[in-house]
Structure formats: structure tokens, C-alpha cells
Design an enzyme around this catalytic site. Structure first.
Site, PDB file in Angstrom:
ATOM      1  N   ARG A  71     -16.373 -84.029  16.317  1.00 57.21           N
ATOM      2  CA  ARG A  71     -14.984 -84.410  16.028  1.00 57.21           C
ATOM      3  C   ARG A  71     -14.694 -84.519  14.525  1.00 57.21           C
ATOM      4  O   ARG A  71     -13.543 -84.646  14.131  1.00 57.21           O
ATOM      5  CB  ARG A  71     -14.666 -85.731  16.751  1.00 57.21           C
ATOM      6  CG  ARG A  71     -14.548 -85.569  18.254  1.00 57.21           C
ATOM      7  CD  ARG A  71     -14.662 -86.884  19.000  1.00 57.21           C
ATOM      8  NE  ARG A  71     -16.050 -87.351  19.113  1.00 57.21           N
ATOM      9  CZ  ARG A  71     -16.411 -88.493  19.686  1.00 57.21           C
ATOM     10  NH1 ARG A  71     -15.496 -89.297  20.186  1.00 57.21           N
ATOM     11  NH2 ARG A  71     -17.685 -88.835  19.755  1.00 57.21           N
ATOM     12  N   GLY A  74     -25.825 -94.183  14.091  1.00 54.98           N
ATOM     13  CA  GLY A  74     -25.742 -93.862  12.665  1.00 54.98           C
ATOM     14  C   GLY A  74     -24.332 -93.735  12.127  1.00 54.98           C
ATOM     15  O   GLY A  74     -24.134 -93.553  10.921  1.00 54.98           O
ATOM     16  N   LYS A 125     -20.202 -82.348 -25.197  1.00 54.55           N
ATOM     17  CA  LYS A 125     -21.243 -81.932 -24.245  1.00 54.55           C
ATOM     18  C   LYS A 125     -22.585 -82.023 -24.951  1.00 54.55           C
ATOM     19  O   LYS A 125     -22.749 -81.467 -26.026  1.00 54.55           O
ATOM     20  CB  LYS A 125     -20.996 -80.497 -23.786  1.00 54.55           C
ATOM     21  CG  LYS A 125     -21.864 -80.086 -22.615  1.00 54.55           C
ATOM     22  CD  LYS A 125     -22.218 -78.619 -22.638  1.00 54.55           C
ATOM     23  CE  LYS A 125     -23.362 -78.371 -23.589  1.00 54.55           C
ATOM     24  NZ  LYS A 125     -23.752 -76.965 -23.664  1.00 54.55           N
ATOM     25  N   ASN A 156     -17.343 -88.945 -40.297  1.00 55.93           N
ATOM     26  CA  ASN A 156     -15.998 -88.719 -39.784  1.00 55.93           C
ATOM     27  C   ASN A 156     -15.837 -87.239 -39.429  1.00 55.93           C
ATOM     28  O   ASN A 156     -16.041 -86.375 -40.285  1.00 55.93           O
ATOM     29  CB  ASN A 156     -14.973 -89.121 -40.840  1.00 55.93           C
ATOM     30  CG  ASN A 156     -13.578 -89.129 -40.237  1.00 55.93           C
ATOM     31  OD1 ASN A 156     -13.150 -90.137 -39.676  1.00 55.93           O
ATOM     32  ND2 ASN A 156     -12.884 -88.014 -40.320  1.00 55.93           N
TER      33      ASN A 156
HETATM   34  C1  UD1 Z   1     -21.835 -94.031  21.870  1.00 54.24           C
HETATM   35  C2  UD1 Z   1     -22.163 -94.811  23.128  1.00 54.24           C
HETATM   36  C3  UD1 Z   1     -20.908 -95.559  23.582  1.00 54.24           C
HETATM   37  C4  UD1 Z   1     -20.408 -96.443  22.474  1.00 54.24           C
HETATM   38  C5  UD1 Z   1     -20.208 -95.683  21.179  1.00 54.24           C
HETATM   39  C6  UD1 Z   1     -19.950 -96.646  20.032  1.00 54.24           C
HETATM   40  C7  UD1 Z   1     -23.859 -93.516  24.313  1.00 54.24           C
HETATM   41  C8  UD1 Z   1     -24.150 -92.647  25.486  1.00 54.24           C
HETATM   42  N1  UD1 Z   1     -22.603 -93.913  24.190  1.00 54.24           N
HETATM   43  O1  UD1 Z   1     -20.870 -93.038  22.187  1.00 54.24           O
HETATM   44  O2  UD1 Z   1     -21.214 -96.348  24.717  1.00 54.24           O
HETATM   45  O3  UD1 Z   1     -19.208 -97.075  22.875  1.00 54.24           O
HETATM   46  O4  UD1 Z   1     -21.390 -94.923  20.846  1.00 54.24           O
HETATM   47  O5  UD1 Z   1     -19.604 -95.971  18.878  1.00 54.24           O
HETATM   48  O6  UD1 Z   1     -24.768 -93.829  23.572  1.00 54.24           O
HETATM   49  N2  UD1 Z   1     -26.962 -89.042  18.324  1.00 54.24           N
HETATM   50  C9  UD1 Z   1     -28.218 -88.504  18.155  1.00 54.24           C
HETATM   51  N3  UD1 Z   1     -28.669 -87.591  19.070  1.00 54.24           N
HETATM   52  C10 UD1 Z   1     -27.934 -87.207  20.160  1.00 54.24           C
HETATM   53  C11 UD1 Z   1     -26.644 -87.769  20.311  1.00 54.24           C
HETATM   54  C12 UD1 Z   1     -26.186 -88.694  19.387  1.00 54.24           C
HETATM   55  O7  UD1 Z   1     -28.919 -88.826  17.201  1.00 54.24           O
HETATM   56  O8  UD1 Z   1     -28.437 -86.390  20.928  1.00 54.24           O
HETATM   57  C13 UD1 Z   1     -26.482 -90.013  17.323  1.00 54.24           C
HETATM   58  C14 UD1 Z   1     -25.242 -89.529  16.592  1.00 54.24           C
HETATM   59  O9  UD1 Z   1     -25.627 -88.841  15.389  1.00 54.24           O
HETATM   60  C15 UD1 Z   1     -24.510 -90.829  16.272  1.00 54.24           C
HETATM   61  C16 UD1 Z   1     -24.952 -91.769  17.386  1.00 54.24           C
HETATM   62  O10 UD1 Z   1     -26.101 -91.190  17.974  1.00 54.24           O
HETATM   63  O11 UD1 Z   1     -24.889 -91.382  15.046  1.00 54.24           O
HETATM   64  C17 UD1 Z   1     -23.854 -91.960  18.444  1.00 54.24           C
HETATM   65  O12 UD1 Z   1     -23.536 -90.703  18.989  1.00 54.24           O
HETATM   66  P1  UD1 Z   1     -22.044 -90.343  19.396  1.00 54.24           P
HETATM   67  O13 UD1 Z   1     -22.052 -88.976  19.948  1.00 54.24           O
HETATM   68  O14 UD1 Z   1     -21.107 -90.635  18.291  1.00 54.24           O
HETATM   69  O15 UD1 Z   1     -21.811 -91.390  20.596  1.00 54.24           O
HETATM   70  P2  UD1 Z   1     -20.431 -91.840  21.199  1.00 54.24           P
HETATM   71  O16 UD1 Z   1     -19.887 -90.772  22.068  1.00 54.24           O
HETATM   72  O17 UD1 Z   1     -19.556 -92.345  20.131  1.00 54.24           O
HETATM   73 CA    CA Z   2     -19.698 -92.410  17.905  1.00 56.19          CA
END
Ligand code: UD1
Ligand code: CA
Length: 472
Positions: free
Chosen positions: A21, A109, A359, A385
Site C-alpha cells: 500500500r 516493523g 566547496k 578579506n
Molecule cells: C497486522 C496484524 C493485524 C494488526 C496490524 C496492526 C497479522 C496477521 N495481522 O496486519 O492483526 O491489526 O498488523 O498494524 O499479523 N511482515 C513480514 N513478513 C510477512 C508479512 C509481514 O515481515 O510475511 C512484516 C511487515 O513488514 C510489517 C509487519 O510484518 O512490518 C506487519 O505486516 P502487515 O502486512 O503490515 O500487517 P497488517 O495487515 O497491517
Molecule cells: Ca501494517
């Protein structure tokens, strides 16, 4: 079960996702808020709770780049080569952490505003006697997109249901999962291994661990975060801008509380690591970026942009100056409209005026270049100067050469200094000179055509012009 929810702490940060997104070629956690990548923001807060060796960051999308950004912090990594969901992400750290007793803190993250204090509160809840884990939650007016917290009658946590899998009544729940979890490690790992990708997205949901543990008779508790802004995930650039604004406001506030006057604080952009001494004044729309350090009693003018700049006490940067990778001593005055490109070293009380470009210039104490000059690849002693329009010709189309000017010199206006060149101390360069040869100490050097005056010559020119006009 003979496990303990006290004991050492390990932290997993999930940072492997692309972040669809964001609509970016760059991994989401590499986007910046408050002048720092989201990845670093989380790692820095984590380091307030645990040593670098206790922290594992899950990397995947652009793993090399994320690991390069985080390497200076000394944290460990685990690769998730295919992004199969948050549950799968944590599983990738299994070989490092499965045998570690104690508490496991897991953090999304993409949560750049998170503070260590909130993690502490979550850990306190998870460490209560008889508790297997805790999940940080918050209450939103519009919970769309988030996992919903399903509570037991007793108020404990029964499950987390993702938006896509939620029933209509579950979607009415406004308490959401923030993506920040603390588990007793010994009970967590067996539960994680039971997670299956049986959902419409075919992903391994970390959130399923909650339901699995609850079904096994374990107690999980929500830890409600009052300030929901702090735990909101950043999924697109609109949310990134909101996070950026909050971090900037926090920074500006802490500087003001430390004795810095900031005019129109909503307009300035100050990165997280910037240091400003007490009684300094920062005018509207100034930008202080990177590891910029401004001394006490200084003034940064409106619209000035400083990146990786160190300024001594009592220095003044006038409006609309752009300064990069430069150091200036106490009492330096720069601008307005000065441009300092990289590698400049200005001594105390140096003055750089309007439309002066520097520079790789080293200027000694008290030296002045007040107007319209280009000084590049040069070293100029103190108390010299530099007149208006002076140019160091440092580039001949092939090579860069240096200009060295001694102390106490006077460089007349519009002098052209052709490098390589040495002008020794206490010399005087006549205005308008083109100087191509070295100048010994205390000399006067001219390098210009001699002026010639023809009396009544103007009249002759005018008459000739009128004759031509008459013919035409
Ligand atoms: C997730 C939670 C949701 C929560 C929300 C809060 C899950 C299934 N859902 O959804 O319940 O309300 O966060 O913000 O966990 N990532 C990985 N590997 C992957 C997928 C994701 O490292 O395979 C990391 C992403 O980089 C990110 C974090 O996990 O930093 C969260 O992933 P994201 O896809 O944003 O989860 P949400 O759909 O927001
Ligand atoms: Ca998220």
C-alpha cells in the site's frame, strides 16, 4: 506446564514485507519518519529494553538494504525469503530463539511512533503470574483493516480475528491488535508451529497463536494503549506523513524544553539526532537534518537548510542558506543565501555573506568573504578579506587544483585565482586581477590590463555613431 514468563528478554522485529500500500519500489520499513527509517525507529526503542544481541530483525524484501541500515546498531537478522505472513516471519527466527527461555517480544516493523515505555507496560502485563502472553491493543473509532481483539467473558483475550476473516458482529469491535506482542517463549513456539495458512489470504497469521494458546487453556491479556496514535501501523504515505508530523512535534518539543526558542514550531523540520544548544533561536521553516549540531546562543534563519553541519556557539546562519557536511567555529556568520557544499571547515568568527559558494574550503579565524564569491578546493588563512566576486578557478576541465592563501591577505574584488596557486601571507591582490603565478609574502600583485584614458574620446564615439545612423 513448567515454564516461566520471567527470565531474559528477546525481541523480534518483523520487517520483511514490501508494504504494497506504500506503492513504492522501496521496502516499507526503509521509508523515513522524523528523519529516520521506520526500521531504525523501532530498533532504537528496542535497544532501550534489550542488548543488540537479544534483538532479531526479520528481513526479506530488500533484505540487504534493510540490514545495511541496521548494521550499525549491532542487532541480528533472520531472513524470510518468501513473505508468507507474520506467523511465518517469526518462524524464520526459530533457529536463533526457540531454545531461549524467558520472554519474547514481537513487534510489527511499521509502527514508528512506538515508545519503549509502552513496550514495558506490555511486558509487565505478560509477566503477571499464570499469564502466557499479552497483546497491545487500542480502541479506534474506525477499526477497518485491523485485526480485532476478541475478549473472553472475564476480559482476557480469546482470539484475534483478521478483518478479512471477521464476521459482521466481530467487525463491530473497535478494540484492535496493534501488532505488538509479548509471550512466554516456552509456550509460544509450540503454538506458532500449529499455525496454518487456512484463511482467504493463504498467509500464516501470527495472530492465530492467540486463539491456539487460549484453546489450550492458557491465559492471554490485552494491554490497552491509551494514546492510539502511538501504535498505529503505517501502511500508506498518508499515515507516514502523520507519523512524521508526530515525531517532528516530539523533537521540537524536547528542544524547546531544553532551552531552544523555536518560532512557528509547526513549520520547522528537525531530524531526530539533531542537537541544538540552549538559548539558540530557530526561525520559521528552518530545516536541520542528519547529525547537525548547533552550539548555544546561535540563530538559524528562516528557510535555512542544514544537513550534517556542526556550528560553534554564537553562530548565525541568515535566512535561505543551504549548508551541507560542513563545520564552523564559534561566532561564525553565514548568509543570507549562502551555499556551502560539502567539506568546508570555517574557523571562529568567519563571515560568509550573500551568494557565496564554498566547496572543500578551509577558512581561518576571522576571515571574511562577504559577497558573491566561489571558493573551492582552497585553504585561506585567518584575517584575510576575500573581495566581492572572487573566484578560485579550481578546475581546468580535467583536474581539480588547490588554491592556498596565507593569513592577513587582501583579495581585491573580482579577482580570478587560477589554481594551482599559492598567495603567501600579508599579500595584496589588486581588484579585477587574473592571478596565475604564486605570490610571495607581503607582495602586491596585479594581473590586469592597464587603464587607458582618451580625453574627449566619448565625443568622437558619439559623432561616429550619429554619422552611421544618418547613412542608414
Ligand atoms: C497486522 C496484524 C493485524 C494488526 C496490524 C496492526 C497479522 C496477521 N495481522 O496486519 O492483526 O491489526 O498488523 O498494524 O499479523 N511482515 C513480514 N513478513 C510477512 C508479512 C509481514 O515481515 O510475511 C512484516 C511487515 O513488514 C510489517 C509487519 O510484518 O512490518 C506487519 O505486516 P502487515 O502486512 O503490515 O500487517 P497488517 O495487515 O497491517
Ligand atoms: Ca501494517
Amino acid at each position: 506446564m513448567t515454564s516461566s514468563n520471567s527470565g531474559p528478554l528477546h525481541i523480534v522485529i518483523m520487517a520483511a514485507g514490501l508494504g504494497t500500500r506504500m506503492r513504492s519500489a522501496k521496502a516499507k520499513v526503509l521509508h523515513q519518519a522524523g528523519g529516520m527509517t521506520m526500521a531504525e525507529l523501532i530498533v532504537r526503542q528496542s535497544l532501550r529494553l534489550a542488548a543488540p544481541g537479544q534483538i532479531r530483525v526479520i528481513t526479506g524484501y530488500q533484505a540487504e538494504e534493510v540490514e545495511r541500515v541496521l548494521a550499525p546498531y549491532g542487532v541480528g537478522f533472520a531472513r524470510q525469503t518468501e513473505q508468507l505472513g507474520t506467523g511465518h516471519a517469526v518462524l524464520c527466527a526459530r533457529e536463533f530463539l526457540e531454545d531461549q527461555p524467558g520472554m519474547l517480544l514481537i513487534i510489527n516493523g511499521d509502527c514508528p511512533l512506538l515508545r519503549a515505555e509502552t513496550l514495558e507496560a506490555l511486558l509487565d502485563t505478560a509477566r503477571r503470574p499464570g499469564v502466557a502472553g499479552a497483546v497491545a491493543s487500542t480502541v479506534l473509532d474506525d477499526a477497518t483493516g485491523y485485526g480485532r481483539m476478541i475478549r473472553t467473558d472475564a476480559g482476557a483475550l480469546a482470539a484475534i480475528v483478521e478483518e478479512k476473516a471477521a464476521s459482521a458482529p466481530q467487525r463491530e469491535i473497535r478494540e484492535i491488535n496493534t501488532g505488538i506482542y509479548a509471550f512466554d517463549a516456552a509456550r509460544f513456539w509450540p503454538a506458532l508451529k500449529q499455525v496454518k495458512p487456512d484463511n482467504p489470504a493463504r498467509e500464516y497469521y501470527l495472530t492465530d497463536v492467540v486463539g491456539i494458546l487460549n484453546a489450550a487453556g492458557e491465559t492471554l491479556l490485552p494491554s490497552v494503549v491509551a494514546d492510539r496514535r502511538e501504535v498505529l501501523g503505517v501502511n500508506n504515505r498518508v499515515e507516514l506523513a502523520v507519523a512524521d508530523q508526530v515525531l517532528r512535534a516530539r523533537k521540537v518539543e524536547s528542544l524547546m524544553l531544553d532551552g531552544v526558542t523555536i518560532e512557528n514550531p509547526a513549520t520547522v523540520t528537525i531530524d531526530a539526532d539533531v542537537v541544538v544548544g540552549a538559548d539558540s533561536i530557530i526561525e520559521a521553516f528552518a530545516q536541520l537534518r542528519g547529525n547537525t549540531q548547533v552550539g548555544a546562543n546561535s540563530r538559524i534563519g528562516a528557510g535555512a537548510v542544514l544537513r550534517h553541519v556542526t556550528l560553534g556557539d554564537g553562530s548565525v546562519v541568515q535566512p535561505y542558506s543551504v549548508i551541507e557536511d560542513s563545520v564552523a567555529g564559534a561566532g561564525a556568520t553565514i548568509g543570507p543565501f549562502a551555499r556551502l557544499r560539502g567539506g568546508n571547515e570555517l574557523g571562529d568568527d568567519v563571515h560568509i555573506g550573500n551568494f557565496v559558494e564554498l566547496k572543500k574550503a578551509k577558512l581561518g579565524r576571522g576571515t571574511k568573504a562577504g559577497h558573491l564569491a566561489y571558493l573551492g578546493d582552497c585553504e585561506i588563512g585567518g584575517k584575510t578579506n576575500v573581495g566581492a566576486g572572487t573566484i578560485t578557478c579550481n578546475y581546468d576541465g580535467l583536474n581539480k587544483s588547490r588554491t592556498v592563501v596565507g593569513e592577513g591577505c587582501f583579495i581585491g574584488s573580482n579577482a580570478t585565482l587560477v589554481a594551482p596557486l599559492r598567495i603567501e601571507h600579508d599579500s595584496y591582490i589588486a581588484a579585477g586581477s587574473v592571478i596565475t603565478h604564486d605570490v610571495p609574502p607581503g607582495s602586491l600583485a596585479f594581473g590586469r590590463a592597464r587603464q587607458c584614458v582618451k580625453e574627449a574620446g566619448a565625443e568622437i564615439i558619439r559623432r561616429k555613431a550619429e554619422e552611421r545612423k544618418g547613412k542608414g
